[in-house]
Design a protein around this motif. Sequence first.
Motif, PDB file in Angstrom:
ATOM      1  N   ALA A  93       0.830  -1.205   0.000  1.00 42.03           N
ATOM      2  CA  ALA A  93       0.000   0.000   0.000  1.00 42.03           C
ATOM      3  C   ALA A  93       0.863   1.253   0.000  1.00 42.03           C
ATOM      4  N   ILE A  94       1.918   1.259   0.799  1.00 42.05           N
ATOM      5  CA  ILE A  94       2.826   2.412   0.833  1.00 42.05           C
ATOM      6  C   ILE A  94       3.457   2.620  -0.543  1.00 42.05           C
ATOM      7  N   GLY A 115       1.299   9.374  -5.498  1.00 40.24           N
ATOM      8  CA  GLY A 115       1.699  10.704  -5.052  1.00 40.24           C
ATOM      9  C   GLY A 115       2.791  11.295  -5.918  1.00 40.24           C
ATOM     10  N   PHE A 116       3.733  10.467  -6.336  1.00 40.44           N
ATOM     11  CA  PHE A 116       4.814  10.932  -7.201  1.00 40.44           C
ATOM     12  C   PHE A 116       4.267  11.401  -8.544  1.00 40.44           C
ATOM     13  N   ALA A 146       9.160   3.417   4.843  1.00 36.24           N
ATOM     14  CA  ALA A 146       8.081   4.095   5.557  1.00 36.24           C
ATOM     15  C   ALA A 146       8.594   5.364   6.234  1.00 36.24           C
ATOM     16  N   VAL A 147       9.743   5.283   6.854  1.00 33.89           N
ATOM     17  CA  VAL A 147      10.324   6.456   7.518  1.00 33.89           C
ATOM     18  C   VAL A 147      10.677   7.527   6.489  1.00 33.89           C
ATOM     19  N   LEU A 148      11.257   7.124   5.364  1.00 33.53           N
ATOM     20  CA  LEU A 148      11.597   8.086   4.319  1.00 33.53           C
ATOM     21  C   LEU A 148      10.350   8.733   3.719  1.00 33.53           C
ATOM     22  N   CYS A 149       9.263   7.968   3.621  1.00 30.00           N
ATOM     23  CA  CYS A 149       8.004   8.539   3.121  1.00 30.00           C
ATOM     24  C   CYS A 149       7.491   9.625   4.060  1.00 30.00           C
ATOM     25  N   VAL A 150       7.593   9.384   5.348  1.00 28.65           N
ATOM     26  CA  VAL A 150       7.176  10.404   6.316  1.00 28.65           C
ATOM     27  C   VAL A 150       8.063  11.638   6.187  1.00 28.65           C
TER      28      VAL A 150
END
Length: 119
Positions: free
Chosen positions: A33-34, A41-42, A92-96
């Motif tokens: 999903a991420i 989003g990109f 996930a951390v980089l997405c945030v």
Amino acid sequence: MRRGFDVPELQLKTHHLHSIFYHLPPLNDLFAAITQLLWLGFALYTAGLVSGFFTGQPLPRVKIAYAIGVWFFYSAILWVRHFGMIAPKRVAVLCVLAFVAAVSVLWGITFVSQSSPLQ
């Protein structure tokens, strides 16, 4: 406070499964999903950047530079994700972080536009 990936991972490591664990989707589904949301989003961010050049108004270089910097940040995340060079938790951390950067750029653009209007 725990992030979405941390709760099931911690419960799996400690072998203490709580009721919340059974209500969460599998980690592979969360990562899929991420990844899908990141691609969507990109694409939308790219379309927004490209459409900004067709407004017919002058574009400040600083705003463009920061917006393109965020674009490169998202593209780097997708690139390392595509080639499997990074763990899902790090993605996930980089997405945030990329989201925070994008919101900061939006706030900065609004602030700069209000403090020094274009002539």
